[in-house]
Design an enzyme around this catalytic site. Structure first.
Site, mmCIF file in Angstrom:
data_model
loop_
_atom_site.group_PDB
_atom_site.id
_atom_site.type_symbol
_atom_site.label_atom_id
_atom_site.label_comp_id
_atom_site.label_asym_id
_atom_site.label_seq_id
_atom_site.Cartn_x
_atom_site.Cartn_y
_atom_site.Cartn_z
ATOM 1 N N ILE A 146 0.986 -1.234 -0.141
ATOM 2 C CA ILE A 146 -0.054 0.133 0.023
ATOM 3 C C ILE A 146 0.926 1.287 -0.072
ATOM 4 O O ILE A 146 1.689 1.376 0.869
ATOM 5 C CB ILE A 146 -0.849 0.088 1.394
ATOM 6 N N GLU A 147 0.708 1.847 -1.022
ATOM 7 C CA GLU A 147 1.441 3.378 -1.392
ATOM 8 C C GLU A 147 0.313 4.264 -0.657
ATOM 9 O O GLU A 147 -0.668 4.407 -1.394
ATOM 10 C CB GLU A 147 1.948 3.437 -2.499
ATOM 11 N N ILE A 148 0.865 5.229 0.284
ATOM 12 C CA ILE A 148 -0.252 6.612 0.352
ATOM 13 C C ILE A 148 0.842 7.648 -0.047
ATOM 14 O O ILE A 148 1.792 7.826 0.412
ATOM 15 C CB ILE A 148 -0.417 6.491 1.687
#
Length: 128
Positions: A119-121
């Site tokens: 998960i990249e934010i």
């Protein structure tokens, strides 16, 4: 021909842990629909949830937990995201780092959800 993404499907091994991560850590909203189906809503999109072995038809050819690499653009500054993630006790595995997004440069952090999806934010980086 294609304008935007409406939803995607995430296959999980642990529905409760997945819901807790995406609602508790990332701030998405849980929605129930249809016959006992679940989705995680954010902005104008959603992630439909399938539990491995109980997927809804039609489904991907090989739906497997942990195979996704997703990038979300935050609705708040990335530093506030970092503080919230740290407050939740969830580990950040990399970042913040500069990356190239779909429409601009982005500043990102990376973490893994309970099924080990990456998960990249991110937040957009203003042009200089």
């Amino acid at each position: 021909m294609i304008d935007h993404l409406d939803h995607l499907v995430l296959t999980t091994t642990d529905l409760d842990a997945t819901v807790q991560f995406y609602t508790g850590v990332l701030g998405m909203r849980l929605e129930t629909f249809g016959n006992g189906r679940f989705a995680l809503k954010f902005g104008a999109q959603k992630i439909n949830l399938h539990v491995r072995g109980g997927e809804f038809e039609p489904k991907a050819h090989l739906p497997v937990p942990g195979a996704l690499d997703l990038c979300f653009i935050a609705s708040i500054p990335l530093d506030a995201v970092i503080a919230r993630v740290k407050e939740s006790g969830w580990p950040i595995i990399e970042g913040p780092v500069l990356r190239t997004g779909a429409t601009s440069k982005i500043r990102s952090i990376y973490l893994r959800d309970p099924d080990l999806n990456l998960i990249e934010i991110s937040e957009p980086v203003p042009e200089s």
